[in-house]
Design an enzyme around this catalytic site. Structure first.
Site, PDB file in Angstrom:
ATOM      1  N   ASP A 191     -53.245  -5.175 -25.345  1.00  0.00           N
ATOM      2  CA  ASP A 191     -52.227  -4.390 -24.477  1.00  0.00           C
ATOM      3  C   ASP A 191     -51.024  -4.433 -24.756  1.00  0.00           C
ATOM      4  O   ASP A 191     -50.635  -5.592 -24.661  1.00  0.00           O
ATOM      5  CB  ASP A 191     -52.749  -4.362 -23.151  1.00  0.00           C
ATOM      6  CG  ASP A 191     -54.227  -3.936 -23.114  1.00  0.00           C
ATOM      7  OD1 ASP A 191     -54.681  -3.224 -23.931  1.00  0.00           O
ATOM      8  OD2 ASP A 191     -55.048  -4.134 -22.101  1.00  0.00           O
TER       9      ASP A 191
ATOM     10  N   CYS B 241     -45.248 -12.138 -45.112  1.00  0.00           N
ATOM     11  CA  CYS B 241     -46.925 -12.244 -44.692  1.00  0.00           C
ATOM     12  C   CYS B 241     -47.460 -11.655 -46.051  1.00  0.00           C
ATOM     13  O   CYS B 241     -48.542 -12.041 -46.361  1.00  0.00           O
ATOM     14  CB  CYS B 241     -46.919 -11.423 -43.411  1.00  0.00           C
ATOM     15  SG  CYS B 241     -46.377  -9.735 -43.744  1.00  0.00           S
TER      16      CYS B 241
ATOM     17  N   ASP C 289     -56.040 -15.420 -42.771  1.00  0.00           N
ATOM     18  CA  ASP C 289     -54.129 -15.261 -42.548  1.00  0.00           C
ATOM     19  C   ASP C 289     -53.597 -16.640 -42.958  1.00  0.00           C
ATOM     20  O   ASP C 289     -53.639 -17.373 -42.155  1.00  0.00           O
ATOM     21  CB  ASP C 289     -54.250 -14.870 -41.160  1.00  0.00           C
ATOM     22  CG  ASP C 289     -52.844 -14.428 -40.953  1.00  0.00           C
ATOM     23  OD1 ASP C 289     -51.930 -14.173 -42.300  1.00  0.00           O
ATOM     24  OD2 ASP C 289     -52.346 -13.748 -39.929  1.00  0.00           O
TER      25      ASP C 289
ATOM     26  N   HIS D 171     -48.158  -6.427 -40.443  1.00  0.00           N
ATOM     27  CA  HIS D 171     -48.569  -7.641 -40.888  1.00  0.00           C
ATOM     28  C   HIS D 171     -49.679  -7.725 -41.940  1.00  0.00           C
ATOM     29  O   HIS D 171     -50.645  -6.952 -41.760  1.00  0.00           O
ATOM     30  CB  HIS D 171     -49.071  -8.357 -39.499  1.00  0.00           C
ATOM     31  CG  HIS D 171     -49.472  -9.977 -39.878  1.00  0.00           C
ATOM     32  ND1 HIS D 171     -48.562 -11.035 -40.560  1.00  0.00           N
ATOM     33  CD2 HIS D 171     -50.496 -10.552 -39.766  1.00  0.00           C
ATOM     34  CE1 HIS D 171     -49.065 -11.826 -40.688  1.00  0.00           C
ATOM     35  NE2 HIS D 171     -50.289 -12.048 -40.179  1.00  0.00           N
TER      36      HIS D 171
END
Length: 742
Positions: free
Chosen positions: A442, A316, A400, A377
């Site tokens: 979550d 990444c 990204d 990330h």
């Protein structure tokens, strides 16, 4: 870049841009050619061009592009640049002759009459002569593009026209970039300190590790390295959009939203002839380990030199850093951003499920979702307006390039407005739901026994605990968390557990774990604590357990109990290396009610440092093409000896290849050293990297970096901007073929 008058047949083929040439027109062109006119400046009364001066150094300083290229004039859209035309025997006569410039972009072109007016159009090209810029045999023209011109390399021609003839000259080419200094540009940035950091700076920091032990990794974006601008332009030319429909692609390149999606997809190679090939399985044969890269320029150079074969391998931060380089080269303000505890939501429900055993061991999810949480990330934020969405979504956009999920059928992500993530506007393009989950999903942790769920914990705070980028003008991090998140309050359960690492451990030290158990009920509880430690990679699930503990305790109503544990070096030294991450989890079980709660923490262990000392005589400023001595050393601070210790020093643009020092046995307290000589051949920031490994561990024990910088402004460009005109001249007595216009 060569300025020349052009053969009419060649010119006709060029301007038609693939259109079928009219047969009769071709015959006329041939009959009008006269060999007497192929000698450049002749004694007749016709106005002829002799030289064209692109004023490279002055234009590059004015347009903030100095150092980007030694081969091309590089300018920014919406801002005039100078071009001096030098004539043979006499100056162009504006009363009887028209001087017209013409810009070409593929099959598109626009004619620009040269005039003496200072008025400019925002929607058309202009070519103006200011008072005092016309001399007896030369004229300086100020050429300006519309602010929404396409980012590309343009060809420039000049025409001297009368009622009876027309002479055409190729002047050369220039590169047009976005202009963050100009208000009308969609990438306009109001503060110069921001532009210096997010466009002009060729050095950055990538934050890695865990939220408890953040480490920073220097990165050389390298936009001033030779060939990098050309590589970025080549990337655009090889995109599927350009290969499929060149004209449409050229027209859309004025939009930074479109540019960011094209570049994002081209940085990875999953759908196209992209730059970087990603790999996460730990097998890097046939390529370079992702952790070995420290320069975007090295990657782009290898991509170009290998005939655009994907560079192996990246993860990444490599994808993001290369994307940041390309965007800064194109003039779009960009910064590398790290999200700690970043969720990868594959089923688009903005919830991540994790499975633990009753002993606190993290388990594979088997047939459940493939959702995961990476310890960190890295992506890129790009600054731009979003006219497709409205002014409320202008500003920083997440882009990204790491190939995770497809967007509109292609492995790219964004641009996604950061403000849309904060406001939870999940339907806003592009990919907002996926990016939102990355920072604010979550986490549901299920405690399972014999295939049955025996406990369930919902963690609303774990994902996106820190969101870091390099601060402006500083090496310290800036936390962007509240740009992405809105503060929230959540109710507390009756039985609570939390887990903390008391201090970030270094290799060779105890790992000290603190578990706090709170009984919010009005009755006593007998509970059992299960504590478990596992090794993991930043992007994967933990491996087998290397340490565990168990105890039972009695909790009074409202009581808070703190438990301390220590994992000794002997428990982890044989399996842990400097870049590994530890997952520690605790399960608290109520013996009577069978209620279970879970807490966990992930962290990396600090590595010992390698000392890098650059010896610069007469100060700290390194000069180009001058040799400097570097002393690199590592001292074994462990309590045990390191077998077959290997110290490696390397640095793109500073050293040729790898330089190494070896010791059969590096005893505690002993030092291994290596002296090397470095020399910078080009301006910009360079990184010197040193690493230490040994036979006791398959991974690198630690690595360190040293930044070597040199100002871009010390010396003027040496590239010649005075370009001789060639001899070939063509005269025609009618107008040229019609062309497509911008």
């Amino acid at each position: 870049m060569c300025c020349q008058t052009i053969d009419l047949m060649q010119r006709t083929r060029h301007i038609t841009a693939g259109q079928k040439m009219n047969e009769r027109w071709f015959q006329v062109c041939i009959s009008l050619m006269n060999p007497h006119n192929y000698n450049g400046c002749t004694g007749d009364d016709h106005c002829r061009l002799k030289n064209a001066n692109f004023e490279l150094h002055e234009n590059h300083i004015s347009h903030e592009t100095l150092g980007l290229s030694s081969h091309h004039l590089v300018v920014r859209r919406g801002k005039p640049f100078k071009l001096t035309l030098i004539f043979c025997s006499r100056m162009w006569n504006p009363h009887s002759e028209d001087l017209v410039l013409e810009v070409f972009l593929g099959g598109l072109s626009e004619r620009i009459p040269v005039c003496f007016s200072r008025e400019r159009s925002d929607s058309h090209w202009s070519a103006q002569i200011y008072p005092g810029d016309a001399q007896t045999q030369s004229v300086t023209v100020h050429l300006c593009s519309p602010v929404l011109s396409s980012v590309a390399r343009y060809d420039l021609l000049a025409h001297i026209e009368t009622a009876w003839n027309k002479r055409s000259y190729t002047l050369g080419s220039f590169v047009l970039l976005c202009n963050p200094w100009l208000k009308g540009d969609p990438v306009y940035m109001p503060l110069d300190v921001q532009i210096q950091e997010y466009v002009k700076s060729d050095f950055g920091l990538v934050y890695m590790g865990t939220h408890l032990n953040v480490c920073r990794r220097p990165w050389s974006f390298g936009q001033y390295e030779p060939g990098v601008l050309e590589a970025c332009l080549k990337l655009l030319q090889l995109s599927p959009q350009h290969l499929k429909h060149k004209t449409k692609d050229y027209l859309r390149r004025a939009d930074p939203v479109y540019l960011s999606r094209v570049v994002c997809a081209m940085v990875n190679c999953n759908d196209d002839m992209g730059v970087v090939d990603g790999r996460w399985d730990g097998c890097y044969s046939g390529g370079v380990r992702p952790t070995e890269w420290s320069s975007s320029a090295d990657i782009l150079h290898q991509w170009v030199s290998s005939n655009c074969f994907p560079v192996r391998y990246g993860q990444c931060w490599v994808f993001a850093s290369v994307l940041c380089t390309v965007m800064r080269v194109l003039g779009i303000p960009s910064r590398v951003v790290t999200v700690f505890n970043a969720a990868h939501d594959t089923n688009k429900n903005v919830v991540i499920e994790e499975i633990y055993s009753t002993k606190g061991e993290k388990c594979e999810k088997l047939d459940l979702s493939k959702d995961s949480i990476w310890n960190f990330h890295v992506w890129v934020e790009c600054w731009m307006k979003r006219p497709d969405l409205g002014p409320g979504f202008d500003g920083w956009q997440v882009v990204d390039p790491t190939p995770q999920e497809k967007s509109a059928g292609v492995f790219c992500c964004g641009p996604c407005p950061v403000i849309a993530i904060q406001r939870r506007c999940l339907s806003v393009p592009y990919d907002t739901s996926f990016v939102y989950a990355s920072v604010d999903a979550d986490v549901i942790r299920l405690i399972m026994r014999n295939g049955q769920v025996v406990g369930r914990t919902v963690d609303t705070k774990w994902v996106g605990q820190l969101i870091y980028t390099k601060s402006i003008g500083s090496d310290s991090p800036e936390n962007l968390i509240w740009a992405y998140k809105s503060p929230q309050r959540w109710p507390s359960p009756s039985l609570e557990v939390s887990l903390q690492i008391e201090r970030v451990p270094s290799l060779g030290e105890d790992i000290c774990v603190c578990v706090t158990v709170t009984n919010r009920a009005s009755c006593r509880r007998v509970v059992v604590e299960h504590l478990n430690a596992q090794l993991k990679e930043y992007y994967s699930s933990p491996q087998k357990t290397f340490w565990k503990a168990r105890r039972q305790l009695l909790l009074q109503p409202g009581e808070v109990v703190t438990l301390h544990h220590a994992i000794s070096p002997s428990d982890y030294e044989s399996i842990l290396a400097g870049e590994d991450i530890v997952n520690v989890a605790v399960v608290i079980k109520d013996v009577k009610t069978k209620e279970r709660v879970l807490a966990m923490e992930e962290f990396s262990i600090s590595s010992p440092q390698i000392t890098i000392e650059v010896r610069v005589q007469g100060g700290d400023i390194a000069q180009i093409k001058k040799e400097y001595t570097v002393q690199v050393s590592f001292t074994n601070t462990f309590t045990k000896a390191l077998s077959a210790a290997l110290l490696t020093v390397e640095g793109s643009g500073l050293l040729q290849g790898k330089h190494q020092a070896r010791m059969v046995l590096l005893r505690p307290g002993q030092t291994i050293e290596k002296k090397v000589s470095i020399m910078a051949a080009s301006p910009g920031t360079k990184l010197l990297m040193a690493s230490i490994s040994h036979s006791n561990s398959p991974s690198i024990l630690t690595r360190s970096f040293h930044r070597v910088s040199r100002s871009l402004w010390d010396e003027p460009e040496t590239s010649s901007s005075m370009l001789d005109l060639a001899n070939h001249i063509s005269e025609v007595k009618s107008r040229l073929c019609t062309r497509n216009s911008f």
